[in-house]
Design a protein around this motif. Structure first.
Motif, mmCIF file in Angstrom:
data_model
loop_
_atom_site.group_PDB
_atom_site.id
_atom_site.type_symbol
_atom_site.label_atom_id
_atom_site.label_comp_id
_atom_site.label_asym_id
_atom_site.label_seq_id
_atom_site.Cartn_x
_atom_site.Cartn_y
_atom_site.Cartn_z
ATOM 1 N N LYS A 111 34.232 22.327 37.448
ATOM 2 C CA LYS A 111 34.317 23.795 37.329
ATOM 3 C C LYS A 111 33.595 24.531 38.462
ATOM 4 N N LYS A 112 33.597 23.914 39.624
ATOM 5 C CA LYS A 112 32.964 24.525 40.791
ATOM 6 C C LYS A 112 33.720 24.009 41.999
ATOM 7 N N SER A 113 33.888 24.850 43.027
ATOM 8 C CA SER A 113 34.640 24.338 44.169
ATOM 9 C C SER A 113 33.766 23.408 45.003
ATOM 10 N N LEU A 114 34.388 22.423 45.622
ATOM 11 C CA LEU A 114 33.650 21.475 46.464
ATOM 12 C C LEU A 114 32.977 22.224 47.619
ATOM 13 N N ASN A 115 33.684 23.220 48.180
ATOM 14 C CA ASN A 115 33.100 24.014 49.273
ATOM 15 C C ASN A 115 31.782 24.669 48.841
ATOM 16 N N ASP A 116 31.775 25.252 47.632
ATOM 17 C CA ASP A 116 30.557 25.909 47.137
ATOM 18 C C ASP A 116 29.429 24.902 46.942
ATOM 19 N N ALA A 117 29.783 23.733 46.414
ATOM 20 C CA ALA A 117 28.773 22.691 46.195
ATOM 21 C C ALA A 117 28.153 22.261 47.524
ATOM 22 N N VAL A 118 29.013 21.996 48.518
ATOM 23 C CA VAL A 118 28.532 21.569 49.837
ATOM 24 C C VAL A 118 27.706 22.689 50.476
ATOM 25 N N HIS A 119 28.174 23.929 50.295
ATOM 26 C CA HIS A 119 27.468 25.087 50.861
ATOM 27 C C HIS A 119 26.039 25.170 50.320
ATOM 28 N N SER A 120 25.881 24.905 49.020
ATOM 29 C CA SER A 120 24.539 25.044 48.447
ATOM 30 C C SER A 120 23.635 23.846 48.736
ATOM 31 N N GLU A 121 24.214 22.733 49.190
ATOM 32 C CA GLU A 121 23.401 21.531 49.444
ATOM 33 C C GLU A 121 23.080 21.323 50.921
ATOM 34 N N THR A 122 23.709 22.099 51.808
ATOM 35 C CA THR A 122 23.545 21.855 53.251
ATOM 36 C C THR A 122 23.159 23.150 53.968
ATOM 37 N N SER A 123 22.842 23.050 55.243
ATOM 38 C CA SER A 123 22.511 24.268 55.997
ATOM 39 C C SER A 123 22.815 24.086 57.480
ATOM 40 N N GLY A 124 22.745 25.199 58.204
ATOM 41 C CA GLY A 124 22.875 25.180 59.661
ATOM 42 C C GLY A 124 24.218 24.696 60.171
ATOM 43 N N HIS A 125 24.175 24.118 61.379
ATOM 44 C CA HIS A 125 25.406 23.634 62.025
ATOM 45 C C HIS A 125 26.039 22.492 61.230
ATOM 46 N N TYR A 126 25.189 21.726 60.558
ATOM 47 C CA TYR A 126 25.658 20.610 59.734
ATOM 48 C C TYR A 126 26.564 21.157 58.618
ATOM 49 N N THR A 151 19.893 15.463 48.283
ATOM 50 C CA THR A 151 21.303 15.166 48.553
ATOM 51 C C THR A 151 21.402 13.819 49.252
ATOM 52 N N ASP A 152 22.366 13.001 48.831
ATOM 53 C CA ASP A 152 22.620 11.748 49.525
ATOM 54 C C ASP A 152 23.592 12.073 50.668
ATOM 55 N N ASP A 153 23.009 12.497 51.807
ATOM 56 C CA ASP A 153 23.839 12.969 52.926
ATOM 57 C C ASP A 153 24.717 11.878 53.515
ATOM 58 N N THR A 154 24.239 10.644 53.514
ATOM 59 C CA THR A 154 25.033 9.529 54.068
ATOM 60 C C THR A 154 26.368 9.444 53.341
ATOM 61 N N THR A 155 26.316 9.535 52.017
ATOM 62 C CA THR A 155 27.537 9.467 51.208
ATOM 63 C C THR A 155 28.393 10.718 51.393
ATOM 64 N N LEU A 156 27.741 11.874 51.379
ATOM 65 C CA LEU A 156 28.449 13.140 51.546
ATOM 66 C C LEU A 156 29.238 13.144 52.858
ATOM 67 N N ILE A 157 28.574 12.759 53.934
ATOM 68 C CA ILE A 157 29.218 12.701 55.256
ATOM 69 C C ILE A 157 30.370 11.689 55.242
ATOM 70 N N ARG A 158 30.080 10.492 54.736
ATOM 71 C CA ARG A 158 31.083 9.420 54.762
ATOM 72 C C ARG A 158 32.373 9.827 54.051
ATOM 73 N N VAL A 159 32.240 10.378 52.854
ATOM 74 C CA VAL A 159 33.443 10.709 52.082
ATOM 75 C C VAL A 159 34.195 11.886 52.707
ATOM 76 N N ILE A 160 33.483 12.924 53.109
ATOM 77 C CA ILE A 160 34.188 14.077 53.697
ATOM 78 C C ILE A 160 34.895 13.669 54.989
ATOM 79 N N VAL A 161 34.176 12.969 55.848
ATOM 80 C CA VAL A 161 34.753 12.582 57.142
ATOM 81 C C VAL A 161 35.912 11.594 56.978
#
Length: 316
Positions: free
Chosen positions: A289-304, A260-270
Motif C-alpha cells: 500500500k505504498k509506492s516503491l518510489n516513495d519507499a526508496v525516496h524515504s530510505e535514500t538521499s542525495g545523488h544516490y 537500509t540494506d543498500d547492497t540488496t536495494l541497489i542489486r534488485v533495482i539495477v
C-alpha cells in the motif's frame, strides 16, 4: 516491462562520451550530469558509450567513474554500466569473494535466473575472472546449499510451458515422502526436483501438493529446511510462480526495520530496471500500500537517491 526512460532522440554515444568527459573535468565531478546521461541509456547504448570513451580518451570509463564517484552511488552506477549477464557475473564474483562474502546475493542470482541465463553468465564469469563459477561456489558454500547452487548451474532445465500432470503429481508425492511425511528430511529429493524441473512444472507440483495434502509446498519447505538452503528453495519456487512478487518482497525487506540494506536495494533495482521493474512496482504497491518510489525516496538521499529514482521512472 522495463522502467528505464530513454530520450526519444538520444545523442550519439560519441556525444555522450564527450559530455561525460566534460562532467569529469575540472574541480569536482558534475555528478548530476553523469546521472542525467547514464540513468537514461539502455544496455546497448551504455556499451557503445564505454567503447567510444575508450577510443577517444584511451581510458576505461568504469575506472574513471570509480575515481569520480564514491560510496553507494559509485556501487550503483558501476553495476548499472554492465549488460545483464556481465552484471550477474560481477555480483556473483563479489558475493563469492571472502572479503565481501554475500551468499544471500549469490543465492538470489542463481536461483532466480533461467537455465539459459545461467549458461551465459557462467561463460562470462569464466572469461572475465579466469575462475570457474562452480569452483568458487564449492569454495564458499557448503552442505545442501552448495548442492542446490551447483545443481542449478549444471543442469539444463526445460523453459517451455508444457507440463506432464502425472509427473507433477508423482513429484509432489516424492516431496511429501521426503519431507512432511517422515521424521527428518531427505534433502536430496528436494535438490533434485527443485533444480531439474521447469518453472511451469514446479507450479504444477505446487498445485498437486496442495490438492493431495491440503498444505502448500512453500510451508513444507519452510518447515523442513533452514538457512540458505531454505532460502534457495523458496527463491526457486517463488520465481517459478511470480518473479515480480518475489523481487517486491526482497525490496521491501531491504528497507524494513532500522537502517537500509543498500547492497540488496541497489542489486534488485539495477538488475530488474530493464526487465520487469514496472510489474515489480505494481506488486509492491498492491502488497504494501505504498509506492516503491516513495519507499526508496524515504530510505535514500542525495545523488544516490536521484540515480535510483531515475531508474525507477515516474511515480505512479
Amino acid at each position: 516491462m522495463a522502467t528505464l526512460t530513454v530520450p526519444p532522440v538520444p545523442l550519439s554515444p560519441r556525444d555522450d562520451a564527450i559530455q561525460l568527459h566534460k562532467a569529469f573535468k575540472g574541480f569536482g565531478c558534475d555528478t548530476a550530469a553523469v546521472i542525467g546521461i547514464l540513468a537514461h541509456r539502455d544496455a546497448t547504448q551504455r556499451a557503445c558509450i564505454r567503447q567510444e570513451y575508450e577510443t577517444m580518451y584511451s581510458e576505461d570509463i568504469l575506472k574513471r567513474l570509480s575515481s569520480e564517484l564514491s560510496g553507494k552511488l559509485e556501487t550503483a552506477v558501476l553495476l548499472w554500466m554492465h549488460d545483464p549477464a556481465g552484471r550477474d557475473a560481477v555480483i556473483l564474483k563479489q558475493g563469492l569473494t571472502s572479503d565481501f562474502l554475500n551468499l544471500e546475493a549469490v543465492t538470489e542470482i542463481i536461483c532466480s535466473r533461467t537455465s539459459t541465463q545461467l549458461l551465459t553468465l557462467t561463460q562470462i564469469y569464466h572469461s572475465t575472472f579466469g575462475s570457474h563459477l562452480e569452483h568458487d561456489i564449492k569454495r564458499q558454500a557448503s552442505g545442501d546449499h552448495e548442492k542446490i547452487l551447483l545443481a542449478c548451474v549444471n543442469k539444463p532445465r526445460y523453459e517451455g510451458m508444457e507440463v506432464d500432470r502425472e509427473m507433477a503429481a508423482k513429484d509432489a508425492k516424492e516431496l511429501y515422502k521426503a519431507g512432511e511425511k517422515k521424521l527428518g528430511t531427505d534433502e536430496k529429493v528436494f535438490v533434485q526436483i527443485f533444480s531439474e524441473r521447469s518453472r511451469a512444472h514446479l507450479v504444477a507440483i505446487n498445485t498437486c501438493y496442495h490438492d493431495m495434502y491440503g498444505g502448500s509446498l512453500k510451508k513444507a519447505v519452510k518447515k523442513e529446511t533452514s538457512g540458505l538452503f531454505k532460502s534457495a528453495l523458496l527463491t526457486i519456487l517463488q520465481c517459478a510462480e511470480n518473479p515480480t512478487k518475489y523481487f517486491a518482497k526482497v525490496l521491501h525487506k531491504s528497507m524494513a526495520g532500522l537502517g537500509t540494506d543498500d547492497t540488496t536495494l541497489i542489486r534488485v533495482i539495477v538488475t530488474r530496471t530493464e526487465i520487469d521493474m514496472q510489474y515489480i512496482k505494481a506488486e509492491y504497491h498492491k502488497k504494501y500500500k505504498k509506492s516503491l518510489n516513495d519507499a526508496v525516496h524515504s530510505e535514500t538521499s542525495g545523488h544516490y537517491q536521484t540515480f535510483l529514482l531515475s531508474l525507477l521512472g515516474p511515480n505512479h
